[in-house]
Design a protein around this motif. Structure first.
Motif, short mmCIF file in Angstrom:
data_model
loop_
_atom_site.label_atom_id
_atom_site.label_comp_id
_atom_site.label_asym_id
_atom_site.label_seq_id
_atom_site.Cartn_x
_atom_site.Cartn_y
_atom_site.Cartn_z
N UNK A 19 55.43 102.43 69.11
CA UNK A 19 56.02 103.19 70.20
C UNK A 19 55.20 103.13 71.48
N UNK A 20 53.88 102.94 71.37
CA UNK A 20 53.03 102.96 72.54
C UNK A 20 53.24 101.75 73.43
N UNK A 21 53.64 100.63 72.88
CA UNK A 21 53.80 99.42 73.66
C UNK A 21 55.29 99.13 73.83
N UNK A 22 55.79 99.19 75.07
CA UNK A 22 57.21 98.90 75.28
C UNK A 22 57.53 97.44 74.99
N UNK A 23 58.79 97.14 74.77
CA UNK A 23 59.21 95.79 74.42
C UNK A 23 58.84 94.78 75.50
N UNK A 24 58.88 95.16 76.77
CA UNK A 24 58.50 94.26 77.86
C UNK A 24 57.04 93.87 77.78
N UNK A 25 56.17 94.80 77.40
CA UNK A 25 54.76 94.51 77.25
C UNK A 25 54.49 93.54 76.12
N UNK A 26 55.24 93.70 75.05
CA UNK A 26 55.09 92.80 73.91
C UNK A 26 55.53 91.38 74.29
N UNK A 27 56.62 91.27 75.03
CA UNK A 27 57.11 89.96 75.46
C UNK A 27 56.12 89.29 76.38
N UNK A 28 55.52 90.06 77.30
CA UNK A 28 54.52 89.50 78.21
C UNK A 28 53.32 88.98 77.43
N UNK A 29 52.88 89.73 76.42
CA UNK A 29 51.74 89.30 75.61
C UNK A 29 52.08 88.02 74.85
N UNK A 30 53.29 87.92 74.32
CA UNK A 30 53.70 86.71 73.62
C UNK A 30 53.70 85.51 74.56
N UNK A 69 51.83 85.11 77.26
CA UNK A 69 50.44 84.75 77.56
C UNK A 69 49.84 83.94 76.42
N UNK A 70 50.08 84.37 75.18
CA UNK A 70 49.55 83.66 74.02
C UNK A 70 50.15 82.26 73.94
N UNK A 71 51.44 82.14 74.25
CA UNK A 71 52.12 80.84 74.22
C UNK A 71 51.52 79.90 75.26
N UNK A 72 51.29 80.38 76.47
CA UNK A 72 50.74 79.56 77.55
C UNK A 72 49.31 79.12 77.21
N UNK A 73 48.51 80.05 76.71
CA UNK A 73 47.13 79.70 76.33
C UNK A 73 47.15 78.64 75.22
N UNK A 74 48.04 78.79 74.27
CA UNK A 74 48.16 77.79 73.21
C UNK A 74 48.53 76.42 73.74
N UNK A 75 49.48 76.38 74.68
CA UNK A 75 49.86 75.10 75.28
C UNK A 75 48.70 74.45 76.02
#
Length: 72
Positions: free
Chosen positions: A39-50, A52-58
């Protein structure tokens, strides 16, 4: 181990540091079980984190390929 009043072995009293650790761990477990972490992390925050992780992986994959080819 110490002997209890009725002859069975009892565990020694934990140190203050151990008690603090156990208290913090219990609090964390309660929060996780109650669903507060989701509940603490809104869905938009989770998408942004995903993203960032995707870009760093690339970037890591591209650098590995360039290094393998000797272009870095």
């Amino acid at each position: 181990m110490q002997q209890g009043c009725d002859g069975d072995a009892t565990a020694p009293e934990p140190s203050p540091t151990t008690q603090r650790f156990l208290t913090v761990a219990a609090r964390s477990r309660r929060r996780a079980c109650a669903g507060h972490a989701a509940e603490e992390q809104p869905e938009g925050g989770r998408q942004a984190m995903n993203n960032i992780i995707y870009i760093v992986g690339l970037v890591v994959v591209v650098l590995a390929i360039l290094s393998f080819l000797g272009l870095r």
